[in-house]
Structure formats: structure tokens, C-alpha cells
Design a protein around this motif. Structure first.
Motif, PDB file in Angstrom:
ATOM      1  N   GLU A  54      20.731  -1.267  71.867  1.00  0.00           N
ATOM      2  CA  GLU A  54      20.087  -2.187  70.940  1.00  0.00           C
ATOM      3  C   GLU A  54      19.947  -1.573  69.544  1.00  0.00           C
ATOM      4  O   GLU A  54      20.241  -2.228  68.553  1.00  0.00           O
ATOM      5  N   LYS A  55      19.483  -0.348  69.473  1.00  0.00           N
ATOM      6  CA  LYS A  55      19.236   0.272  68.174  1.00  0.00           C
ATOM      7  C   LYS A  55      20.468   0.976  67.613  1.00  0.00           C
ATOM      8  O   LYS A  55      20.778   0.852  66.437  1.00  0.00           O
ATOM      9  N   ALA A  56      21.166   1.730  68.481  1.00  0.00           N
ATOM     10  CA  ALA A  56      22.348   2.450  68.003  1.00  0.00           C
ATOM     11  C   ALA A  56      23.576   1.555  67.910  1.00  0.00           C
ATOM     12  O   ALA A  56      24.576   1.943  67.296  1.00  0.00           O
ATOM     13  N   GLY A  57      23.552   0.382  68.524  1.00  0.00           N
ATOM     14  CA  GLY A  57      24.679  -0.537  68.458  1.00  0.00           C
ATOM     15  C   GLY A  57      25.864  -0.112  69.301  1.00  0.00           C
ATOM     16  O   GLY A  57      27.006  -0.515  69.006  1.00  0.00           O
ATOM     17  N   TYR A  58      25.631   0.679  70.346  1.00  0.00           N
ATOM     18  CA  TYR A  58      26.722   1.120  71.214  1.00  0.00           C
ATOM     19  C   TYR A  58      27.155  -0.027  72.105  1.00  0.00           C
ATOM     20  O   TYR A  58      26.332  -0.833  72.561  1.00  0.00           O
ATOM     21  N   ASN A  59      28.470  -0.086  72.387  1.00  0.00           N
ATOM     22  CA  ASN A  59      29.019  -1.164  73.215  1.00  0.00           C
ATOM     23  C   ASN A  59      28.898  -0.804  74.695  1.00  0.00           C
ATOM     24  O   ASN A  59      29.114   0.347  75.091  1.00  0.00           O
ATOM     25  N   LEU A  60      28.541  -1.794  75.499  1.00  0.00           N
ATOM     26  CA  LEU A  60      28.357  -1.547  76.934  1.00  0.00           C
ATOM     27  C   LEU A  60      29.671  -1.165  77.610  1.00  0.00           C
ATOM     28  O   LEU A  60      29.718  -0.227  78.417  1.00  0.00           O
ATOM     29  N   LEU A  61      30.740  -1.868  77.287  1.00  0.00           N
ATOM     30  CA  LEU A  61      32.027  -1.567  77.905  1.00  0.00           C
ATOM     31  C   LEU A  61      32.513  -0.174  77.531  1.00  0.00           C
ATOM     32  O   LEU A  61      33.018   0.574  78.382  1.00  0.00           O
ATOM     33  N   SER A  62      32.354   0.208  76.264  1.00  0.00           N
ATOM     34  CA  SER A  62      32.747   1.552  75.848  1.00  0.00           C
ATOM     35  C   SER A  62      31.895   2.618  76.533  1.00  0.00           C
ATOM     36  O   SER A  62      32.406   3.676  76.919  1.00  0.00           O
ATOM     37  N   PHE A  63      30.613   2.359  76.685  1.00  0.00           N
ATOM     38  CA  PHE A  63      29.734   3.319  77.343  1.00  0.00           C
ATOM     39  C   PHE A  63      30.132   3.532  78.803  1.00  0.00           C
ATOM     40  O   PHE A  63      30.244   4.675  79.270  1.00  0.00           O
ATOM     41  N   VAL A  64      30.379   2.460  79.521  1.00  0.00           N
ATOM     42  CA  VAL A  64      30.770   2.575  80.932  1.00  0.00           C
ATOM     43  C   VAL A  64      32.111   3.290  81.055  1.00  0.00           C
ATOM     44  O   VAL A  64      32.306   4.172  81.921  1.00  0.00           O
ATOM     45  N   ALA A  65      33.065   2.939  80.182  1.00  0.00           N
ATOM     46  CA  ALA A  65      34.381   3.573  80.247  1.00  0.00           C
ATOM     47  C   ALA A  65      34.297   5.072  79.939  1.00  0.00           C
ATOM     48  O   ALA A  65      34.935   5.899  80.611  1.00  0.00           O
ATOM     49  N   ASN A  66      33.509   5.465  78.946  1.00  0.00           N
ATOM     50  CA  ASN A  66      33.372   6.873  78.595  1.00  0.00           C
ATOM     51  C   ASN A  66      32.669   7.670  79.699  1.00  0.00           C
ATOM     52  O   ASN A  66      33.056   8.808  80.003  1.00  0.00           O
ATOM     53  N   VAL A  67      31.642   7.078  80.303  1.00  0.00           N
ATOM     54  CA  VAL A  67      30.940   7.778  81.392  1.00  0.00           C
ATOM     55  C   VAL A  67      31.864   7.977  82.587  1.00  0.00           C
ATOM     56  O   VAL A  67      31.929   9.082  83.173  1.00  0.00           O
TER      57      VAL A  67
END
Length: 258
Positions: A54-67
């Protein structure tokens, strides 16, 4: 004056899925902070994800893919180094979903789906105006809440409420029940006033008219009134008189002919 009856205290832990013979004791313990380390972990994880998305504006799909990318790379090099150095392989849990969890989830979905269909039946077929108003009010409230915040913030607020409301209610259940009973009484009085002033004045077809209309539609005939189903009494008398005269005329003709 009669004495006020003290409401019976219910077990919040058992209502949340805890207690003997129930399969969700861990969830009840987390929501009531009986396992404080798990509750703190859920709170910290939810807060971190909310700040990240919400605050940093990170994308959910990018976060899941990177993890997942980092996890696969770490496990791959760990396994390669373990085979070269004769070390134990990385411990992996049994990646299987038990059939009990799937059956329990399917049962919960089945119950809520049937409940939603029963509400739809009451609105469409039974024409329950009270249920219709409740459903419309719920949708209006949900739409208003959705206009104030996005879905991720709403989920985060739900997590915070889940970790706070059961704990507060478990500690102050008696006082909260008194206030809720008072609020429920006020709401019932206001609804009764609205029902007497507006709802009861709305004309609705009676059950007798519905049954008569359904019977006429099933027989393939539609009549204006109930008296249209049978011929009038005068017509029956004339019909019987004409029939008797015709029969007597044929009998007299046979006697003369003989």
C-alpha cells in the motif's frame, strides 16, 4: 418489577473453533492471543505486507514471483552444495494437502452457498420484503466502505479486528452483551415504527389469491373471478328443462311409432 436476567456467558474460545473434538484449536488460540508468538507473527506479517503493497507501491505479482525465485535458487544451490560436500539435503515438508482440510473447506462452502441461495429464494419467490431490505442495506454499506478504502486495506483492517475484537469481547463479555441488548431493543422499536408507518401499507397479494391464480394457470384457464368457473344457477335450470323435454319428446315419439 422483575429482576433482569443475566445473560449466560458463552465460551469465545469454543465459538472460534477451539475446545475438545474440534479441529481448529490453533486458530482460536491465535485470535485470543493464547499463543502470543503466533499472534505477533500474524500481526507483523500483515503489517509488513500492507506497508509493502500500500505505501511502497510494490506489485503483488512481482512480490510473489521474486519470493519464489529466491526460494528456488536457494534450494537449488543448497542441494548442489550438499551433494558435493556430502552434507544433508535441505529438509522439505510433505507438500500435500490432507483430505480432511479439503472436505472441511468444501463443507463450509456448501453451507454458505446454500444459505445464500435460501436468501435469494426468500427475496424472489417468497417476496420477503424484510430480507430484501436487509440485503440491499448490506450491499449499500459494503459499497460505501469500498469507496473509502481499497481491498488490501480492508483485508488489513479485518486482520486487526480479528486479533482485537475476540480478545476484548472475551474479557468484557457481560458489559458488551448489555449494550448490545439495549441497541437491539432500540433497533427493533425503530423497525416496528417503520413497519407500521410504511411497510404494512404496501399492498401484497394474499396466499388465497396466489393459490387460485396458480391453480388456474396449471389448468390452462385464466378467469377473471371465481364465479366464472361455474355456470350460473338459472342457466343450469334451463339446461335441465330443455334436456328433460327432449328426452320426453323422444319417448312419446317411440310410443306413437310403436
Amino acid at each position: 418489577m422483575g429482576e433482569s436476567v443475566t445473560p449466560r456467558r458463552i465460551s469465545v474460545h469454543q465459538a472460534l473453533g477451539g475446545g475438545p473434538g474440534i479441529r481448529l484449536p490453533a486458530l482460536a488460540d491465535v485470535l485470543l492471543w493464547k499463543r502470543w508468538y503466533a499472534s505477533v507473527g500474524v500481526l507483523v506479517s500483515a503489517t509488513t505486507l500492507w506497508i509493502l503493497f500500500e505505501k511502497a507501491g510494490y506489485n503483488l505479482l512481482s512480490f510473489v514471483a521474486n519470493v519464489l525465485f529466491l526460494l528456488v535458487v536457494i534450494l537449488f544451490f543448497w542441494a548442489k552444495s550438499a551433494s558435493l560436500l556430502n552434507r544433508p539435503f535441505p529438509p522439505l515438508p510433505n507438500l500435500e494437502i490432507p483430505e480432511e482440510i479439503v472436505a472441511m473447506a468444501a463443507g463450509i462452502i456448501h453451507v454458505y452457498a446454500n444459505y445464500a441461495l435460501s436468501i435469494a429464494r426468500e427475496i424472489v419467490i417468497d417476496k420477503n420484503f424484510k430480507v430484501f431490505l436487509q440485503v440491499v442495506s448490506g450491499f449499500c454499506v459494503a459499497s460505501y466502505i469500498g469507496s473509502l478504502c481499497n481491498f488490501l486495506t480492508l483485508v488489513y483492517i479485518g486482520v486487526l479486528l480479528s486479533l482485537s475484537v475476540p480478545l476484548v469481547y472475551d474479557k468484557y463479555q457481560h458489559h458488551i452483551d448489555e449494550k448490545l441488548c439495549l441497541a437491539h431493543k432500540i433497533i427493533q422499536e425503530q423497525y416496528k415504527k417503520i413497519d407500521d408507518a410504511i411497510l404494512k401499507k404496501i399492498p401484497l397479494p394474499s396466499n388465497k389469491e396466489k393459490k387460485t391464480q396458480q391453480h388456474d394457470e396449471g389448468s390452462g384457464r385464466v378467469f377473471g373471478t371465481k364465479s366464472d368457473n361455474l355456470p350460473p344457477i338459472g342457466f343450469q335450470v334451463v339446461q335441465q328443462t330443455v334436456t328433460s323435454r327432449i328426452v320426453n319428446g323422444f319417448s312419446a315419439y317411440e310410443v306413437v311409432e310403436g
